[in-house]
Write a protein that holds these residues in place. Structure first.
Motif, PDB file in Angstrom:
ATOM      1  N   VAL A   1      -5.375   7.270 -78.494  1.00  0.00           N
ATOM      2  CA  VAL A   1      -6.572   7.197 -77.534  1.00  0.00           C
ATOM      3  C   VAL A   1      -7.067   5.748 -77.209  1.00  0.00           C
ATOM      4  O   VAL A   1      -7.295   5.300 -76.291  1.00  0.00           O
ATOM      5  N   GLN A   2      -6.851   4.887 -78.184  1.00  0.00           N
ATOM      6  CA  GLN A   2      -7.196   3.639 -77.836  1.00  0.00           C
ATOM      7  C   GLN A   2      -6.214   2.989 -76.796  1.00  0.00           C
ATOM      8  O   GLN A   2      -6.639   1.969 -76.153  1.00  0.00           O
TER       9      GLN A   2
ATOM     10  N   VAL B   1      -4.508   4.449 -74.672  1.00  0.00           N
ATOM     11  CA  VAL B   1      -4.872   4.919 -73.195  1.00  0.00           C
ATOM     12  C   VAL B   1      -5.931   4.182 -72.716  1.00  0.00           C
ATOM     13  O   VAL B   1      -6.058   3.928 -71.529  1.00  0.00           O
ATOM     14  N   LEU B   2      -7.065   4.264 -73.437  1.00  0.00           N
ATOM     15  CA  LEU B   2      -8.509   3.514 -73.007  1.00  0.00           C
ATOM     16  C   LEU B   2      -8.133   2.075 -72.637  1.00  0.00           C
ATOM     17  O   LEU B   2      -8.541   1.574 -71.607  1.00  0.00           O
ATOM     18  N   ALA B   3      -7.372   1.324 -73.471  1.00  0.00           N
ATOM     19  CA  ALA B   3      -7.243  -0.152 -73.095  1.00  0.00           C
ATOM     20  C   ALA B   3      -6.452  -0.220 -72.054  1.00  0.00           C
ATOM     21  O   ALA B   3      -6.670  -1.020 -71.005  1.00  0.00           O
TER      22      ALA B   3
ATOM     23  N   GLY C   1      -5.772   2.015 -69.505  1.00  0.00           N
ATOM     24  CA  GLY C   1      -6.613   2.734 -68.337  1.00  0.00           C
ATOM     25  C   GLY C   1      -7.592   1.854 -67.964  1.00  0.00           C
ATOM     26  O   GLY C   1      -7.904   1.420 -66.525  1.00  0.00           O
ATOM     27  N   LEU C   2      -8.414   1.172 -68.773  1.00  0.00           N
ATOM     28  CA  LEU C   2      -9.863   0.422 -68.155  1.00  0.00           C
ATOM     29  C   LEU C   2      -9.282  -0.917 -68.012  1.00  0.00           C
ATOM     30  O   LEU C   2      -9.858  -1.473 -66.862  1.00  0.00           O
TER      31      LEU C   2
END
Length: 199
Positions: free
Chosen positions: A149-150, A152-154, A156-157
């Motif tokens: 999840v981290q 994907v967030l890193a 993606g953002l």
């Protein structure tokens, strides 16, 4: 309604010549030039702060992978080169006293406008590609410490932020700066015309 259209047409044809002295135009231009210089100086300071922050990250944190060092090196070089280009342009608009040499300043302003066009178009994409490569190399080691999840967030953002800066923000900055510099050039052309043909 037809009468209104005729009045509007007459109004649009009627031109009022406003006489503004060269001194008044110089005072107006002085405010705009100072605003342009301040904006350029703030851009340079922002880039220097980014350069220092990334260099501090590189110095004070221990990275094991060679890819991280390559990524940070690419990022620092890209920021350094872009900062030097910004500084060169800043010197162009700040080295000449526009009140003493309006013709020379006008030429410098036109060169500045051309440089900014190059900066926001072709040079900008080299900068984005270099930053993207730097971030990719940097993420090789860093993302290994994150869960899915981290990660994907890193990723993606980061991708969304770069996309936002490259499209919406870039276009807004280009449009605003193009208009501002064009108006300033127009003022200096009128000032130069008034100085060369005194009444």
């Amino acid at each position: 309604m037809q009468a209104f259209d005729q009045i509007q047409e007459l109004w649009q044809k009627h031109e009022v010549e406003v006489k503004v002295s060269a001194d008044e135009m110089l005072q107006q231009a002085k405010k705009e030039v100072n605003g342009l210089k301040l904006k350029s100086a703030l851009n340079i300071l922002g880039m220097l702060a980014s350069f220092i922050a990334i260099a501090a990250l590189w110095i004070f944190f221990h990275f094991e992978s060679w890819t991280t060092h390559v990524g940070i090196s690419i990022t620092i070089i890209a920021i350094g080169v872009y900062t030097l280009i910004l500084y060169r342009d800043y010197r162009l608009i700040s080295k000449t006293d526009f009140t003493a040499h309006p013709h020379e300043y006008l030429n410098n302003l036109k060169t500045y406008q051309l440089n900014r066009y190059k900066l926001y178009n072709s040079l900008y994409w080299f900068y984005v590609i270099a930053l993207s490569l730097g971030i990719i190399f940097y993420f090789v080691e860093i993302l290994a410490h994150f869960n899915t999840v981290q990660k994907v967030l890193a990723v993606g953002l980061t991708a969304l932020w770069m996309l936002f800066c490259s499209t919406i923000l870039r276009k807004a900055v280009i449009s605003r700066e193009k208009e501002r510099i064009s108006l300033l050039i127009e003022k200096f052309e009128r000032i130069s015309a008034q100085i060369s043909t005194p009444e």
